[in-house]
Design a protein around this motif. Sequence first.
Motif, PDB file in Angstrom:
ATOM      1  N   GLY A  53       1.252  -1.594  -0.028  1.00  0.00           N
ATOM      2  CA  GLY A  53      -0.416   0.185  -0.167  1.00  0.00           C
ATOM      3  C   GLY A  53       1.239   1.004   0.336  1.00  0.00           C
ATOM      4  N   ARG A  54       0.236   2.528   0.476  1.00  0.00           N
ATOM      5  CA  ARG A  54       0.629   3.682   0.263  1.00  0.00           C
ATOM      6  C   ARG A  54       1.377   3.851   1.852  1.00  0.00           C
ATOM      7  NH1 ARG A  54       0.698   6.309  -4.215  1.00  0.00           N
ATOM      8  NH2 ARG A  54       0.875   8.613  -2.921  1.00  0.00           N
ATOM      9  N   PRO A  55       2.924   4.612   1.472  1.00  0.00           N
ATOM     10  CA  PRO A  55       3.639   4.937   2.646  1.00  0.00           C
ATOM     11  C   PRO A  55       3.071   5.308   3.573  1.00  0.00           C
ATOM     12  CG  PRO A  55       5.086   5.491   0.390  1.00  0.00           C
ATOM     13  CD  PRO A  55       3.377   5.440   0.568  1.00  0.00           C
ATOM     14  N   LEU A  56       2.929   5.599   4.734  1.00  0.00           N
ATOM     15  CA  LEU A  56       2.492   6.456   5.904  1.00  0.00           C
ATOM     16  C   LEU A  56       3.568   7.201   5.563  1.00  0.00           C
ATOM     17  CD1 LEU A  56       0.837   3.608   7.698  1.00  0.00           C
ATOM     18  CD2 LEU A  56      -0.060   5.400   6.093  1.00  0.00           C
ATOM     19  N   GLU A  57       4.476   6.871   5.458  1.00  0.00           N
ATOM     20  CA  GLU A  57       5.530   8.985   6.347  1.00  0.00           C
ATOM     21  C   GLU A  57       6.554   8.788   4.705  1.00  0.00           C
ATOM     22  OE1 GLU A  57       7.588   6.866   9.890  1.00  0.00           O
ATOM     23  OE2 GLU A  57       8.360   5.012   8.203  1.00  0.00           O
ATOM     24  N   LYS A  78       0.751   1.520   4.537  1.00  0.00           N
ATOM     25  CA  LYS A  78      -0.296   0.876   5.015  1.00  0.00           C
ATOM     26  C   LYS A  78      -1.047  -0.331   5.508  1.00  0.00           C
ATOM     27  CE  LYS A  78      -5.438   1.043   3.700  1.00  0.00           C
ATOM     28  NZ  LYS A  78      -6.395   1.194   2.171  1.00  0.00           N
ATOM     29  N   ASN A  79      -0.486  -1.371   4.727  1.00  0.00           N
ATOM     30  CA  ASN A  79      -0.639  -2.466   4.847  1.00  0.00           C
ATOM     31  C   ASN A  79       0.519  -3.263   5.551  1.00  0.00           C
ATOM     32  OD1 ASN A  79      -2.532  -2.031   3.310  1.00  0.00           O
ATOM     33  ND2 ASN A  79      -2.163  -2.641   1.329  1.00  0.00           N
ATOM     34  N   GLY A  80       1.734  -2.772   5.792  1.00  0.00           N
ATOM     35  CA  GLY A  80       2.808  -3.147   6.069  1.00  0.00           C
ATOM     36  C   GLY A  80       3.947  -2.428   6.807  1.00  0.00           C
ATOM     37  N   ARG A  81       5.123  -2.897   6.938  1.00  0.00           N
ATOM     38  CA  ARG A  81       6.420  -2.890   7.050  1.00  0.00           C
ATOM     39  C   ARG A  81       7.403  -3.143   6.823  1.00  0.00           C
ATOM     40  NH1 ARG A  81       8.204   0.719  11.956  1.00  0.00           N
ATOM     41  NH2 ARG A  81       5.944   1.340  11.974  1.00  0.00           N
ATOM     42  N   VAL A  82       8.784  -3.044   6.153  1.00  0.00           N
ATOM     43  CA  VAL A  82      10.088  -2.771   5.497  1.00  0.00           C
ATOM     44  C   VAL A  82      11.431  -2.411   6.866  1.00  0.00           C
ATOM     45  CG1 VAL A  82       9.551  -2.491   3.273  1.00  0.00           C
ATOM     46  CG2 VAL A  82      10.821  -0.866   4.244  1.00  0.00           C
ATOM     47  N   VAL A 135      13.703  -7.149   5.588  1.00  0.00           N
ATOM     48  CA  VAL A 135      12.427  -7.931   6.294  1.00  0.00           C
ATOM     49  C   VAL A 135      11.322  -7.402   5.758  1.00  0.00           C
ATOM     50  CG1 VAL A 135      11.388  -8.608   7.583  1.00  0.00           C
ATOM     51  CG2 VAL A 135      13.928  -8.963   8.434  1.00  0.00           C
ATOM     52  N   ILE A 136      10.230  -7.897   5.425  1.00  0.00           N
ATOM     53  CA  ILE A 136       8.695  -7.408   5.068  1.00  0.00           C
ATOM     54  C   ILE A 136       8.135  -7.931   5.823  1.00  0.00           C
ATOM     55  CG2 ILE A 136       7.374  -6.702   3.622  1.00  0.00           C
ATOM     56  CD1 ILE A 136       9.184  -6.682   0.928  1.00  0.00           C
ATOM     57  N   VAL A 137       6.987  -7.004   6.608  1.00  0.00           N
ATOM     58  CA  VAL A 137       6.325  -7.916   7.456  1.00  0.00           C
ATOM     59  C   VAL A 137       4.641  -7.441   7.188  1.00  0.00           C
ATOM     60  CG1 VAL A 137       7.521  -8.499   9.310  1.00  0.00           C
ATOM     61  CG2 VAL A 137       6.198  -6.241   9.334  1.00  0.00           C
ATOM     62  N   LEU A 138       3.602  -7.814   7.361  1.00  0.00           N
ATOM     63  CA  LEU A 138       2.391  -7.419   6.646  1.00  0.00           C
ATOM     64  C   LEU A 138       1.789  -7.507   8.594  1.00  0.00           C
ATOM     65  CD1 LEU A 138       2.211  -9.238   3.337  1.00  0.00           C
ATOM     66  CD2 LEU A 138       2.774  -7.393   3.696  1.00  0.00           C
ATOM     67  N   ASN A 139       0.210  -6.244   8.216  1.00  0.00           N
ATOM     68  CA  ASN A 139      -0.434  -6.713   8.686  1.00  0.00           C
ATOM     69  C   ASN A 139      -1.602  -7.521   9.020  1.00  0.00           C
ATOM     70  OD1 ASN A 139       0.814  -3.854   9.542  1.00  0.00           O
ATOM     71  ND2 ASN A 139      -0.916  -2.672   7.915  1.00  0.00           N
ATOM     72  N   GLU A 140      -2.157  -7.873   7.278  1.00  0.00           N
ATOM     73  CA  GLU A 140      -3.246  -9.068   7.946  1.00  0.00           C
ATOM     74  C   GLU A 140      -2.265 -10.523   6.519  1.00  0.00           C
ATOM     75  OE1 GLU A 140      -6.535  -7.413   6.340  1.00  0.00           O
ATOM     76  OE2 GLU A 140      -6.320  -6.013   7.840  1.00  0.00           O
ATOM     77  N   MET A 141      -2.885 -11.276   6.324  1.00  0.00           N
ATOM     78  CA  MET A 141      -2.731 -12.373   5.738  1.00  0.00           C
ATOM     79  C   MET A 141      -2.999 -12.137   4.283  1.00  0.00           C
ATOM     80  SD  MET A 141      -1.684 -15.707   5.454  1.00  0.00           S
ATOM     81  CE  MET A 141      -1.369 -16.448   6.352  1.00  0.00           C
ATOM     82  N   PRO A 142      -2.949 -11.896   3.212  1.00  0.00           N
ATOM     83  CA  PRO A 142      -2.994 -11.735   1.978  1.00  0.00           C
ATOM     84  C   PRO A 142      -4.626 -12.426   1.922  1.00  0.00           C
ATOM     85  CG  PRO A 142      -0.539 -11.866   2.108  1.00  0.00           C
ATOM     86  CD  PRO A 142      -1.179 -12.455   3.717  1.00  0.00           C
TER      87      PRO A 142
END
Length: 142
Positions: A53-57, A78-82, A135-142
Amino acid sequence: LYATIAYGNLDNTQARFYSLASHMLGSDDMTIFAYAPDCFTLTYLPEWTIDLGRPLESYDRIEDYYDERLYVYTREFKNGRVFVNPGSKTGGPFYFNTPLYEVVVQGGNIPELGGDGDMFYNVVDMIEIPLLTGVIVLNEMP
C-alpha cells in the motif's frame, strides 16, 4: 521516473529481500524495482506481488528512516512495514502489539515463467533483523 536495478543470483533470497526492502525505503509512485542475474534474463519473482500500500511516512533524507536504538532502517506502509539492516549488529528485537505476517520466499522465478519460486508467511510477534538483511512484514494475511 527512478529505477532500482539489482543484480544477483535468483536463489539468494537474502540478497533479493535486502535489495527490495532497501528500494522500498525511498520508493514512491515514480519508482520501479528489478532484480535479475544479468541484463538479459527475464525475471518475475514472487515478492513482486506484495501489496504494502501507500507509505505512511515520507522523508527527504534516507537517514530519517534510521532507528539508532535498533540499528535498522524502517518504513511503515498502509499494509505493512519494511526493515533493512546494512549495519554491523543484529537489529532489534522488534516487538509487535499484534501478530504480523513475515513474508518468506524460496526459489527463483514464478512458476508461470518455468521457475520454482514460492511465497509464504510466518506469523510473528517479534523479529530480529540479521546483518545485510531486509525483512517485510504485513499487517494482514493476503
